[in-house]
Design a protein around this motif. Structure first.
Motif, PDB file in Angstrom:
ATOM      1  N   TRP A  19       0.832  -1.204   0.000  1.00 16.96           N
ATOM      2  CA  TRP A  19       0.000   0.000   0.000  1.00 16.96           C
ATOM      3  C   TRP A  19       0.869   1.258   0.000  1.00 16.96           C
ATOM      4  N   GLY A  22       2.425   1.769  -3.355  1.00 16.45           N
ATOM      5  CA  GLY A  22       1.449   2.316  -4.295  1.00 16.45           C
ATOM      6  C   GLY A  22       1.206   3.796  -4.068  1.00 16.45           C
ATOM      7  N   THR A  26       1.942   7.062  -6.756  1.00 17.59           N
ATOM      8  CA  THR A  26       0.739   7.674  -7.338  1.00 17.59           C
ATOM      9  C   THR A  26       0.930   9.128  -7.776  1.00 17.59           C
ATOM     10  N   PHE A  47      -7.683   3.194  -2.572  1.00 18.26           N
ATOM     11  CA  PHE A  47      -7.050   2.410  -1.518  1.00 18.26           C
ATOM     12  C   PHE A  47      -8.057   1.823  -0.528  1.00 18.26           C
ATOM     13  N   CYS A  51      -8.426  -1.317  -3.224  1.00 18.20           N
ATOM     14  CA  CYS A  51      -7.393  -2.243  -2.735  1.00 18.20           C
ATOM     15  C   CYS A  51      -7.918  -3.144  -1.631  1.00 18.20           C
ATOM     16  N   GLN A  55      -8.255  -7.219  -1.970  1.00 13.80           N
ATOM     17  CA  GLN A  55      -7.435  -8.051  -1.092  1.00 13.80           C
ATOM     18  C   GLN A  55      -8.299  -8.895  -0.163  1.00 13.80           C
ATOM     19  N   CYS A  90      -6.863  -6.368 -15.520  1.00 13.95           N
ATOM     20  CA  CYS A  90      -6.334  -5.766 -14.291  1.00 13.95           C
ATOM     21  C   CYS A  90      -4.851  -5.440 -14.439  1.00 13.95           C
ATOM     22  N   THR A  94      -3.070  -1.732 -14.510  1.00 17.20           N
ATOM     23  CA  THR A  94      -2.213  -1.485 -13.348  1.00 17.20           C
ATOM     24  C   THR A  94      -0.752  -1.349 -13.741  1.00 17.20           C
TER      25      THR A  94
END
Length: 231
Positions: A19, A22, A26, A47, A51, A55, A90, A94
């Motif tokens: 996290w 990421g 960003t 997030f 995310c 998850q 995805c 990404t």
């Protein structure tokens, strides 16, 4: 699934570290936003909803099927075709940002070298994408956990230093190419994060991030770093 159970600290290091990583890259994309509010909204949605939801769903699927690989888990549920298209789209949406961020970082590295301006951004991006494909085909997924753990210690101290300078250092004046203060603070954060991981204390990425930020403040005002060697 791991061949042996992992500790809570190791698991949280992998998740939280991802996290933080990421969030760190960003700005490469969010800098094109029209306002700060758009960045905040996008971050919260991506997030906290995106995310976390993915998850959480992945954890449920892994627990129910006993498979840690997304494709194998979905195949076990009879959703192999869905898994294929999901993985393709995805990854497409990404990895383009990851490739862009990596190539942009490399451009910044060569900015002060004789190669600046001679290597086009698209060529760097193509090279990075090719290397990623080669590593993936070579089975890098089999050793992905150690890599994720390493990145969970390496990356979080970076935003710690950035936030410390942005929020607590008034009008920083940088006249140097290499910020030795930041590098030392980053190392301190990484070492303390590693100690946290080895001892099973709290969440290593959080330890590393806050330690680096806290260490950077006295380092920035240190007389030692005002000497000509470090200016």
């Amino acid at each position: 699934m791991p061949s042996e159970p992992i500790t809570f600290t190791t698991a949280t290091a992998s998740i939280v570290g991802g996290w933080v990583f990421g969030a760190t890259i960003t700005p490469d994309v969010c800098r094109f936003a029209k306002s700060k509010s758009h960045v905040v909204i996008a971050g919260l949605v991506a997030f906290l909803i995106g995310c976390f939801s993915f998850q959480f769903a992945g954890a449920l699927i892994a627990i129910s099927t006993g498979q840690g690989d997304f494709t194998l888990a979905m195949t076990a549920l009879g959703l192999g075709l869905v898994a294929f298209f999901t993985a393709v789209f995805c990854l497409w949406t990404t990895q383009d940002n990851n490739i862009y961020g990596a190539s942009l970082a490399l451009q910044n590295v060569i900015k002060d070298t004789k190669y600046y301006g001679k290597i086009k951004h698209k060529h760097i991006a193509f090279t990075i994408a090719t290397l990623g494909a080669v590593f993936a085909a070579g089975g890098i997924f089999n050793i992905i956990m150690p890599i994720i753990q390493f990145l969970s210690l390496l990356i979080p101290p970076v935003p710690g230093v950035i936030m410390a300078e942005e929020w607590f250092i008034k009008k920083p004046k940088h006249s140097f190419v290499v910020n030795h203060r930041a590098i030392i603070a980053w190392l301190i954060g990484g070492i303390l994060g590693f100690i946290s991981l080895r001892t099973g204390f709290f969440v290593p990425p959080i330890i590393g991030m806050f330690s680096a930020g806290i260490a950077y403040l006295p380092l920035y005002t240190s007389f030692f770093f005002k000497m000509p060697l470090f200016s």
